[in-house]
Structure formats: structure tokens, C-alpha cells
Design a protein around this motif. Structure first.
Motif, PDB file in Angstrom:
ATOM      1  N   TRP A 108      18.615  30.210  39.597  1.00 39.00           N
ATOM      2  CA  TRP A 108      19.788  30.647  40.362  1.00 39.00           C
ATOM      3  C   TRP A 108      21.065  30.069  39.786  1.00 39.00           C
ATOM      4  CZ3 TRP A 108      22.966  27.899  44.068  1.00 39.00           C
ATOM      5  CH2 TRP A 108      23.806  28.739  44.820  1.00 39.00           C
ATOM      6  N   PRO A 112      23.198  33.437  39.043  1.00 42.52           N
ATOM      7  CA  PRO A 112      23.048  33.881  40.436  1.00 42.52           C
ATOM      8  C   PRO A 112      23.265  35.378  40.622  1.00 42.52           C
ATOM      9  CG  PRO A 112      25.149  32.767  40.133  1.00 42.52           C
ATOM     10  CD  PRO A 112      24.382  32.589  38.854  1.00 42.52           C
ATOM     11  N   THR A 122      20.836  38.053  45.852  1.00 39.41           N
ATOM     12  CA  THR A 122      21.530  37.830  44.588  1.00 39.41           C
ATOM     13  C   THR A 122      23.025  38.072  44.789  1.00 39.41           C
ATOM     14  OG1 THR A 122      21.361  40.139  43.896  1.00 39.41           O
ATOM     15  CG2 THR A 122      19.524  38.666  43.305  1.00 39.41           C
TER      16      THR A 122
END
Length: 205
Positions: A108, A112, A122
Motif C-alpha cells: 500500500w 496506494p 484503493t
């Protein structure tokens, strides 16, 4: 005159004070968070506001209401302005997430835009729903001041989307803190960033 967006991040919550992820959770503001909302009114109520769009989460509503009441503008609630859903990370500290979901966390952090917290969203998904609200405002209004009250990550995503910054770098390029104001004017040559994460209206700053 041009369409000018003021992006206001909600005030402090218990989770933000303690450094816990808070996306889908729906806490109230702390007393200090409410003071942030009141400080925004004192500094910005003289602006001729045409419209106020607000995330439907309690912390955003409580932040927007004092200004809406002061200037007599009805709040427009939009689910698309809600915070990123952090999935299983919700209400956990950054340290806990690193200890228990290190690979997920590292993916992440690296990007991201396409990697989400486990069972979360997301940045691409956040952009899809939040920028639909921005498009709605741009279609309805031209030469006005529009207040958008939202959340840290969602504001990062919206600013990156407006300014042409890679969503995969939204956490690295844009810093948004509780109670901060960012200003973007839509001019002849597109969006112009005029203020970023400003908290000079807060007494403690």
C-alpha cells in the motif's frame, strides 16, 4: 471570477489524536476538533459562499455545520466524499498494522493507487467516487466559492486528481492534517493550487 474550491479536512477525532486508522468508522469530533470547526468559521465566514458539499460522516458534518449555520447555506451531503475504507486496519495503530499486515502495508505504501488495505479501498476507487462529486459541482457552478468538507486521504486523492499528480504518490506529495484548508481555483488554464494544508486559522498553529 472563477470557480474556487476550498477543501476543509474535518477536525480532530479520538482516532486521529491516537494515530489510528479511521475510514469507515464514524466517530464524533473531540472538543478540540469542534474548536477547529469554530476557528474555521471565524476566519472564513466573510467569504461569499455559494455552496457547501459535505461527506456524510459525522465528523465531517460536525465540522461543516458551524459555517453552514453562520452563512445560511444548506449542506449538500455526498457519500462520495467519505474517507477511504481501511478495511481490517480500521481503529488500529500504524505500528499494529506493520506488525500484523506488513506485506499488505508495504504494498500500500509503495502504490496506494492500486493496492488497498486488506478488505479496504484503493486510491483509484476513492478517486472514482469523490471526483464524481467534484464533476457535479463543476457542472452546476462556474464563478462561485464552493466549500468541500471531507477527510485526509480523500482530499489528498482529490487534489492529486485535479492537479495531475500520480495517485500512487498521493501520500508522498500532499500533506493534509485535521482542520486544514486547501484552495484550488479552476481558471483559464485549468486547476491552480493556491493554498495547501493551511492551518494558520487555528489558534495553536
Amino acid at each position: 471570477m472563477s470557480l474556487t474550491f476550498y477543501f476543509l479536512c474535518h477536525g480532530e477525532t479520538i482516532q486521529s489524536r491516537e494515530g489510528r486508522y479511521c475510514g469507515a468508522l464514524n466517530p464524533d469530533l473531540t472538543p478540540e476538533g469542534q474548536e477547529m470547526a469554530n476557528a474555521f468559521v471565524l476566519a472564513y465566514q466573510s467569504i461569499p459562499w455559494e455552496t457547501i458539499y459535505v461527506s456524510s460522516m459525522k465528523r465531517a458534518l460536525a465540522t461543516a455545520k458551524p459555517l453552514a449555520d453562520a452563512v445560511g447555506v444548506q449542506m449538500q451531503l455526498r457519500g462520495g466524499l467519505q474517507e477511504m475504507n481501511f478495511g481490517v486496519w480500521e481503529d488500529q495503530t500504524h505500528a499494529w498494522v506493520k506488525d500484523n499486515h506488513l506485506e499488505n502495508y508495504m504494498n500500500w505504501v509503495a502504490d496506494p493507487a492500486w493496492n488497498s488495505p486488506k478488505k479496504g479501498e484503493t486510491a483509484i476507487e476513492v478517486a472514482s467516487r469523490s471526483m464524481a462529486v467534484i464533476s457535479e459541482i463543476r457542472e452546476k457552478y462556474k464563478d462561485v466559492n464552493a466549500l468541500v468538507v471531507s477527510h485526509e486521504t480523500t482530499i489528498q486523492v482529490m487534489l492529486c486528481s485535479l492537479l495531475g499528480i500520480d495517485l500512487g504518490r498521493c501520500r508522498d506529495r500532499i500533506e493534509i492534517l485535521e482542520g486544514s484548508v486547501s484552495q484550488v481555483t479552476i481558471g483559464l488554464h485549468g486547476p491552480l493550487l493556491q493554498k495547501l494544508g493551511d492551518r494558520s486559522h487555528l489558534r495553536s498553529e
